[in-house]
Motif scaffolding. Structure first.
Motif, PDB file in Angstrom:
ATOM      1  N   VAL A 144       7.556  -3.400  -8.493  1.00 54.60           N
ATOM      2  CA  VAL A 144       7.796  -3.571  -7.055  1.00 54.60           C
ATOM      3  C   VAL A 144       7.699  -5.055  -6.690  1.00 54.60           C
ATOM      4  CG1 VAL A 144       7.064  -2.910  -4.738  1.00 54.60           C
ATOM      5  CG2 VAL A 144       6.860  -1.275  -6.614  1.00 54.60           C
TER       6      VAL A 144
ATOM      7  N   TYR B 136      -0.272  -1.094  -3.281  1.00 55.58           N
ATOM      8  CA  TYR B 136      -0.520   0.157  -2.555  1.00 55.58           C
ATOM      9  C   TYR B 136       0.120   1.361  -3.251  1.00 55.58           C
ATOM     10  CZ  TYR B 136      -2.806  -1.565   1.696  1.00 55.58           C
ATOM     11  OH  TYR B 136      -3.714  -2.090   2.597  1.00 55.58           O
ATOM     12  N   SER B 137       1.186   1.114  -4.021  1.00 55.41           N
ATOM     13  CA  SER B 137       1.891   2.216  -4.682  1.00 55.41           C
ATOM     14  C   SER B 137       1.142   2.770  -5.889  1.00 55.41           C
ATOM     15  CB  SER B 137       3.285   1.756  -5.125  1.00 55.41           C
ATOM     16  OG  SER B 137       3.199   0.778  -6.152  1.00 55.41           O
TER      17      SER B 137
ATOM     18  N   THR C 177       2.977  -3.941  -1.134  1.00 53.80           N
ATOM     19  CA  THR C 177       3.504  -2.586  -1.328  1.00 53.80           C
ATOM     20  C   THR C 177       3.298  -2.121  -2.762  1.00 53.80           C
ATOM     21  OG1 THR C 177       5.198  -3.021   0.360  1.00 53.80           O
ATOM     22  CG2 THR C 177       5.563  -1.148  -1.115  1.00 53.80           C
TER      23      THR C 177
ATOM     24  N   GLU D 118      -1.425   4.815  -7.631  1.00 53.76           N
ATOM     25  CA  GLU D 118      -2.163   5.997  -7.197  1.00 53.76           C
ATOM     26  C   GLU D 118      -3.667   5.802  -7.370  1.00 53.76           C
ATOM     27  OE1 GLU D 118      -0.753   9.518  -9.048  1.00 53.76           O
ATOM     28  OE2 GLU D 118       1.325   9.236  -8.402  1.00 53.76           O
TER      29      GLU D 118
END
Length: 383
Positions: free
Chosen positions: A309, A277-278, A274, A280
């Motif tokens: 994260v 993926y966060s 995650t 940008e």
């Protein structure tokens, strides 16, 4: 009729007041195994109970009003309530155990429910105090200072919980250290394994399901079943001289360590995926346009931005493992679970609490420290 302005305060203070009025506060036993006499808060505290019930009712009353400094008032009253509750407990226990060395005072559910309500009030309203933050420190330090003084001077030694601690002090310290080592080792090992797996799932999309599905399956296996699965292979390894030298066997630290490590893989691996993926894509494309290589993008952009994260996953794994390490006591792995299962076998609630209370305390403390670090880290990275 006044409308309820603060439902959270009304709920928590009502629970505490109801526990004070309707539930047993403690039980006075002539010795460890005999049944005793149960006392309510009013019966045990006597005149001091008037002060305590006034404080509970004052908190209930504040839920119907919206004042400028209400949060500070609630925090202050909760602090005073806590101080008076423990002071009254300390003053009165001696009256019931004086001259009888075998006598015990066992705290009942009514007391612990009041403490739970107080804790929830503290955790809720400390976050709401934006001004005069020094009041929070005064409250925390006063409670910590009083409890520390009572514990180290032996003022609570008549409590059954403290008697159990004094009897098993050396075992307590040893198992607390084992519990900490198991927790730390399992999470660190899990992070070393899960972070690369999470990055692999992110960088190679075809591996995402192949990585995450097995980790999810491991998480669903009950602890007892997992210990059973590990029993045979670890027993076989223990027959080899190399592994036997480290104490590897079907029971003991090895199955506990492996099981706890396996349970940390999903939260850390999922948050790693995650986190990456966060990041940008515009930032990554800009870095490519500047001529940065994939390795440079990973080190200087993706990993720093994804790390908060990822760290959240590590924090979740820590909190999960502190509690999960109790099961190490079931397979002879040591830790605070030793007291929990020993207490269950002897039907001793105080022995169970001797194992549970440190776990709860360090879980709350560690969660607060890691959350604070996490917020600081996010502020540094994103500001």
């Amino acid at each position: 009729m006044n409308k309820i302005k603060d439902k959270t305060l009304l709920l928590l203070s009502s629970i505490g007041a109801a526990a004070f009025i309707f539930m047993n506060l403690l039980e006075h036993k002539p010795n460890r195994i005999s049944g005793g006499i149960k006392y309510s808060s009013f019966e045990f505290f006597g005149k001091l109970s008037v002060v305590l019930i006034i404080l509970w009712l004052a908190l209930i009353g504040l839920s119907f009003y919206r004042k400028k400094h209400k949060n500070i008032i609630v925090f202050t009253l909760t602090t005073i309530l806590t101080l008076v509750l423990f002071l009254a407990l300390q003053l009165k226990t001696g009256d019931y155990t004086e001259g009888v060395t075998s006598a015990r005072i066992s705290l009942s559910f009514g007391f612990y429910l009041q403490i739970f309500s107080v804790y929830m009030l503290f955790s809720t309203y400390t976050q709401k105090i934006k001004e005069h933050k020094y009041i929070k420190w005064i409250g925390f330090l006063s409670i910590f200072g009083m409890l520390s003084y009572f514990i180290f001077t032996g003022a609570f030694n008549d409590l059954s919980l403290m008697k159990e601690y004094n009897i098993k002090k050396s075992q307590f310290i040893y198992n607390l250290r084992i519990h900490a080592i198991l927790t730390l080792a399992s999470v660190l090992t899990g992070a070393i394994i899960a972070i690369p797996l999470g990055f692999l799932a992110y960088s190679k999309k075809k591996f995402e399901d192949k990585v995450m599905i097995p980790l999810s399956i491991i998480e669903t296996i009950p602890s007892i079943s997992l210990f059973g699965i590990l029993l045979v292979p670890l027993s076989g390894l223990g027959e080899l001289a190399f592994f036997d030298a480290f104490g590897v066997s079907g029971i003991g630290w090895a199955p506990a360590y492996i099981a706890l490590t396996l349970y940390t893989l999903l939260p850390i691996g999922r948050n790693t995926l995650t986190g990456f993926y966060s990041v940008e894509q515009n930032v990554i494309e800009a870095a490519k346009g500047m001529g940065m290589s994939k390795t440079q993008i990973l080190k200087k952009i993706e990993l720093p931005l994804a790390f908060p994260v990822i760290f959240t996953g590590i924090r979740i794994a820590f909190i999960q493992t502190i509690g999960g390490a109790v099961l190490a006591g079931l397979v002879g792995g040591g830790g605070m679970g030793t007291f929990v299962f020993l207490g269950l076998g002897e039907a001793s609630s105080d022995l169970i609490l001797l194992g549970v209370i440190p776990i709860v305390f360090f879980t709350v403390l560690l969660d607060y420290i890691l959350r604070t670090f996490e917020k600081t880290m996010r502020g540094v990275i994103y500001d």
